[in-house]
Design a protein around this motif. Structure first.
Motif, mmCIF file in Angstrom:
data_model
loop_
_atom_site.group_PDB
_atom_site.id
_atom_site.type_symbol
_atom_site.label_atom_id
_atom_site.label_comp_id
_atom_site.label_asym_id
_atom_site.label_seq_id
_atom_site.Cartn_x
_atom_site.Cartn_y
_atom_site.Cartn_z
ATOM 1 N N GLU A 127 0.825 -1.206 0.000
ATOM 2 C CA GLU A 127 0.000 0.000 0.000
ATOM 3 C C GLU A 127 0.859 1.255 0.000
ATOM 4 N N ARG A 128 1.961 1.240 0.718
ATOM 5 C CA ARG A 128 2.846 2.406 0.782
ATOM 6 C C ARG A 128 3.507 2.667 -0.567
ATOM 7 N N VAL A 129 3.941 1.611 -1.235
ATOM 8 C CA VAL A 129 4.564 1.780 -2.553
ATOM 9 C C VAL A 129 3.546 2.354 -3.535
ATOM 10 N N ILE A 130 2.333 1.821 -3.519
ATOM 11 C CA ILE A 130 1.292 2.316 -4.422
ATOM 12 C C ILE A 130 0.973 3.779 -4.127
ATOM 13 N N ARG A 131 0.863 4.128 -2.854
ATOM 14 C CA ARG A 131 0.582 5.516 -2.483
ATOM 15 C C ARG A 131 1.709 6.441 -2.944
ATOM 16 N N SER A 132 2.951 6.026 -2.711
ATOM 17 C CA SER A 132 4.094 6.844 -3.135
ATOM 18 C C SER A 132 4.118 7.007 -4.650
ATOM 19 N N LEU A 133 3.856 5.924 -5.386
ATOM 20 C CA LEU A 133 3.835 5.991 -6.844
ATOM 21 C C LEU A 133 2.790 6.996 -7.323
ATOM 22 N N SER A 161 0.556 8.949 -23.719
ATOM 23 C CA SER A 161 0.359 7.625 -24.297
ATOM 24 C C SER A 161 0.720 6.571 -23.256
ATOM 25 N N LEU A 162 0.425 5.317 -23.576
ATOM 26 C CA LEU A 162 0.822 4.232 -22.676
ATOM 27 C C LEU A 162 2.343 4.136 -22.583
ATOM 28 N N GLN A 163 3.021 4.412 -23.685
ATOM 29 C CA GLN A 163 4.485 4.377 -23.676
ATOM 30 C C GLN A 163 5.048 5.450 -22.748
ATOM 31 N N HIS A 164 4.452 6.628 -22.788
ATOM 32 C CA HIS A 164 4.879 7.717 -21.914
ATOM 33 C C HIS A 164 4.667 7.324 -20.452
ATOM 34 N N ALA A 165 3.500 6.745 -20.146
ATOM 35 C CA ALA A 165 3.209 6.308 -18.775
ATOM 36 C C ALA A 165 4.174 5.218 -18.340
ATOM 37 N N ALA A 166 4.416 4.239 -19.205
ATOM 38 C CA ALA A 166 5.323 3.141 -18.858
ATOM 39 C C ALA A 166 6.734 3.659 -18.593
ATOM 40 N N ARG A 167 7.194 4.600 -19.410
ATOM 41 C CA ARG A 167 8.531 5.170 -19.234
ATOM 42 C C ARG A 167 8.623 5.956 -17.924
ATOM 43 N N ALA A 168 7.620 6.786 -17.651
ATOM 44 C CA ALA A 168 7.638 7.601 -16.430
ATOM 45 C C ALA A 168 7.556 6.727 -15.180
ATOM 46 N N ILE A 169 6.679 5.731 -15.195
ATOM 47 C CA ILE A 169 6.543 4.850 -14.032
ATOM 48 C C ILE A 169 7.792 4.001 -13.866
ATOM 49 N N GLY A 170 8.362 3.524 -14.971
ATOM 50 C CA GLY A 170 9.619 2.764 -14.890
ATOM 51 C C GLY A 170 10.748 3.602 -14.315
ATOM 52 N N ASP A 171 10.835 4.857 -14.743
ATOM 53 C CA ASP A 171 11.858 5.762 -14.196
ATOM 54 C C ASP A 171 11.638 5.980 -12.703
ATOM 55 N N TRP A 172 10.377 6.140 -12.295
ATOM 56 C CA TRP A 172 10.087 6.341 -10.871
ATOM 57 C C TRP A 172 10.467 5.103 -10.062
ATOM 58 N N ILE A 173 10.157 3.913 -10.574
ATOM 59 C CA ILE A 173 10.500 2.686 -9.857
ATOM 60 C C ILE A 173 12.021 2.566 -9.720
ATOM 61 N N ALA A 174 12.768 2.890 -10.768
ATOM 62 C CA ALA A 174 14.235 2.864 -10.697
ATOM 63 C C ALA A 174 14.731 3.849 -9.647
ATOM 64 N N PHE A 175 14.148 5.056 -9.606
ATOM 65 C CA PHE A 175 14.517 6.050 -8.608
ATOM 66 C C PHE A 175 14.184 5.541 -7.200
ATOM 67 N N TYR A 176 12.984 5.012 -7.028
ATOM 68 C CA TYR A 176 12.536 4.502 -5.723
ATOM 69 C C TYR A 176 13.474 3.407 -5.219
ATOM 70 N N ASN A 177 13.831 2.488 -6.118
ATOM 71 C CA ASN A 177 14.724 1.394 -5.721
ATOM 72 C C ASN A 177 16.120 1.886 -5.385
ATOM 73 N N ALA A 178 16.577 2.933 -6.074
ATOM 74 C CA ALA A 178 17.908 3.466 -5.802
ATOM 75 C C ALA A 178 17.983 4.193 -4.471
ATOM 76 N N VAL A 179 16.888 4.862 -4.107
ATOM 77 C CA VAL A 179 16.861 5.643 -2.878
ATOM 78 C C VAL A 179 16.538 4.757 -1.673
ATOM 79 N N ALA A 180 15.687 3.757 -1.891
ATOM 80 C CA ALA A 180 15.221 2.909 -0.785
ATOM 81 C C ALA A 180 16.269 2.051 -0.213
#
Length: 81
Positions: free
Chosen positions: A44-50, A62-81
């Protein structure tokens, strides 16, 4: 920032077939044990943060834009966490 990397072994055990526009995002599904409050709280915390830090701050073209932005956020989240 968070409770650790987003990717977890239980999230990659099963990959269902996704039809329609969502198939382009290549979602992965897995086993989540709802009887364990520790896991539910972390998910729930990961979903809320996303939502707060990525999805609600921009309009996707577009879906590609969303996938790229969310993928970048997940990479950032994993690097900081």
């Amino acid at each position: 920032m968070g409770h650790g990397p987003v990717a977890a072994p239980w999230l990659t055990l099963h990959q269902p077939q996704v039809q329609g526009p969502g198939a382009q995002l290549r979602p992965e599904a897995g086993v989540h044990h709802p009887a364990l409050p520790q896991q539910n709280g972390m998910v729930e915390r990961v979903i809320r943060s996303l939502k707060e830090q990525c999805v609600h701050r921009q309009r996707f073209e577009s879906l590609q834009h969303a996938a790229r932005a969310i993928g970048d956020w997940i990479a950032f989240y994993n690097a900081v966490a």
